[in-house]
Design an enzyme around this catalytic site. Sequence first.
Site, PDB file in Angstrom:
ATOM      1  N   THR A 176       0.962  -1.500   0.076  1.00  0.00           N
ATOM      2  CA  THR A 176      -0.291   0.165  -0.181  1.00  0.00           C
ATOM      3  C   THR A 176       1.181   1.232  -0.066  1.00  0.00           C
ATOM      4  O   THR A 176       1.188   1.493  -0.676  1.00  0.00           O
ATOM      5  CB  THR A 176      -1.080   0.151   1.326  1.00  0.00           C
ATOM      6  OG1 THR A 176      -0.121   0.396   2.509  1.00  0.00           O
ATOM      7  CG2 THR A 176      -2.244  -0.835   0.854  1.00  0.00           C
ATOM      8  N   LYS A 221       3.738  -7.614   3.910  1.00  0.00           N
ATOM      9  CA  LYS A 221       4.253  -5.444   3.531  1.00  0.00           C
ATOM     10  C   LYS A 221       3.292  -4.727   5.426  1.00  0.00           C
ATOM     11  O   LYS A 221       3.227  -5.575   5.660  1.00  0.00           O
ATOM     12  CB  LYS A 221       2.662  -5.164   2.539  1.00  0.00           C
ATOM     13  CG  LYS A 221       0.556  -6.177   2.808  1.00  0.00           C
ATOM     14  CD  LYS A 221       0.327  -5.018   3.948  1.00  0.00           C
ATOM     15  CE  LYS A 221       0.513  -3.586   3.564  1.00  0.00           C
ATOM     16  NZ  LYS A 221      -0.002  -2.568   4.148  1.00  0.00           N
ATOM     17  N   THR A 253       0.680  -6.577  13.372  1.00  0.00           N
ATOM     18  CA  THR A 253      -0.078  -5.129  12.568  1.00  0.00           C
ATOM     19  C   THR A 253       0.136  -4.982  11.313  1.00  0.00           C
ATOM     20  O   THR A 253       1.649  -3.773  10.871  1.00  0.00           O
ATOM     21  CB  THR A 253      -0.400  -3.597  13.482  1.00  0.00           C
ATOM     22  OG1 THR A 253       2.077  -3.715  13.849  1.00  0.00           O
ATOM     23  CG2 THR A 253      -0.486  -4.176  14.139  1.00  0.00           C
ATOM     24  N   GLU A 307       6.170   4.929   7.281  1.00  0.00           N
ATOM     25  CA  GLU A 307       5.504   6.073   6.662  1.00  0.00           C
ATOM     26  C   GLU A 307       6.464   6.691   7.203  1.00  0.00           C
ATOM     27  O   GLU A 307       6.444   7.124   8.070  1.00  0.00           O
ATOM     28  CB  GLU A 307       4.157   5.938   6.479  1.00  0.00           C
ATOM     29  CG  GLU A 307       3.474   5.382   5.855  1.00  0.00           C
ATOM     30  CD  GLU A 307       1.838   5.017   5.837  1.00  0.00           C
ATOM     31  OE1 GLU A 307       0.558   4.740   5.514  1.00  0.00           O
ATOM     32  OE2 GLU A 307       1.600   6.010   7.133  1.00  0.00           O
ATOM     33  N   ASN A 360      -0.350  11.020   5.737  1.00  0.00           N
ATOM     34  CA  ASN A 360      -1.816  10.071   5.878  1.00  0.00           C
ATOM     35  C   ASN A 360      -2.848  11.240   5.954  1.00  0.00           C
ATOM     36  O   ASN A 360      -4.091  10.782   6.363  1.00  0.00           O
ATOM     37  CB  ASN A 360      -0.807   9.882   7.518  1.00  0.00           C
ATOM     38  CG  ASN A 360      -0.776   8.323   7.650  1.00  0.00           C
ATOM     39  OD1 ASN A 360      -1.500   6.946   7.555  1.00  0.00           O
ATOM     40  ND2 ASN A 360       0.243   8.326   7.996  1.00  0.00           N
TER      41      ASN A 360
END
Length: 407
Positions: A157, A183, A194, A280, A402
């Site tokens: 993603t 991933k 997670t 991220e 985000n």
Amino acid sequence: MEVQLEQFKQLQNGNIASAKGFQAGGLHCGLRKKKLDLGWVYSEIPAEAAGVYTMNAFQAAPLKVTQESMAKENKLQALIVNSAIANACTGEQGLQDAYDMRQQFAETIGVEEHLAAVASTGVIGELLPMDKLQKGISQIPEDQFVGANKFETAILTTDTKEKGIAIELEIDGQTVTIGGAAKGSGMIHPNMATMLSFITTDASIPASHLSDALKSITNKSFNMITVDGDTSTNDMVLVLANGMAENQALTPEHAEWSHFYEGLKFVCEYLAKEIARDGEGATRLVEVQVDGAWTDQGATAIAKSVVSSNLVKTAIHGADANWGRIITAVGYSGEPLDPNKVSVYLGETLVVEKGVPHPFDEDVAKQHLLEDEVTLFVKLGDGEGKATAWGCDLSYEYVRINASYRT
């Protein structure tokens, strides 16, 4: 991580299809604009299987369907994964879509339906465009879409890179291979696993013992990573063992059980660290080592507390040797400790000794905090408990990613 060559060999370009009898692939079916978005893994024969799943109360539809598949005989022969859309919080329609996805996939590749697992990742609350997905599934048998690298790409993603590994070890004189792909970049926090991670091996091992090993290792690997403190609705780890290496069945009584266990642990830790490294907006992998706690469980809680602290993460991003943030996170972990025994190191630089500041060279400490991998040591001096956790720094880029995730 240092590869222990006397125990096993890490394969160059090893991947989830490196073990005997496994194949993987990926293609673009239109869930994403251009990138691959549908991946699958297939075993020539049914494999013993084990899984762990998110502890989030909102479990996505694919997890429910996969757990139903596993419940029949703890075996799987194939798994399918879509990115872009999580199929979470989608009600009865979402659950039916997951069932339909499993059914068509199983029919397309020629396996019994209960031997197929389903996983999804992406935006929560959106229904799958089943027409696109069904068209994609129908293309799976085409040779042009085969390749483990395609699978690794299709499941991503916000990740910036693919994550794959394979190792070889010897069991009963036979070469056993363990491979994996994962991933994960955002919504990462220790509470099972997670992210999505899939592991394959040609070892012969009963599902019950495979499950026990996976649960134990998860607590030392996938449950010890964090990026942003959020536990997703879709997270799972699946391990498939098809036995094609033809070793004697592995049990805790087997003379080489610990050898296999350490190999599986190495693969899981590698994938977990790659997820933390690829957080991220991250610019650094952060490792927190705690020793001297009263128990391993206590050390685990303290390591998680430090690596999860936003103030610690932002200080590392700014290369600020603000050890007070580390001490604070240790103190609010809830674990019993004697503050007068606690010492803290930034890499090799001692900054706190037995609860009070220790003179240190700010420039030396800063240089360590600027490295790609930052290690923090917390020594408690109370007992024999120890643990290691992994995370990343928190950057401006994380907010940007985000703030516009759905666009």
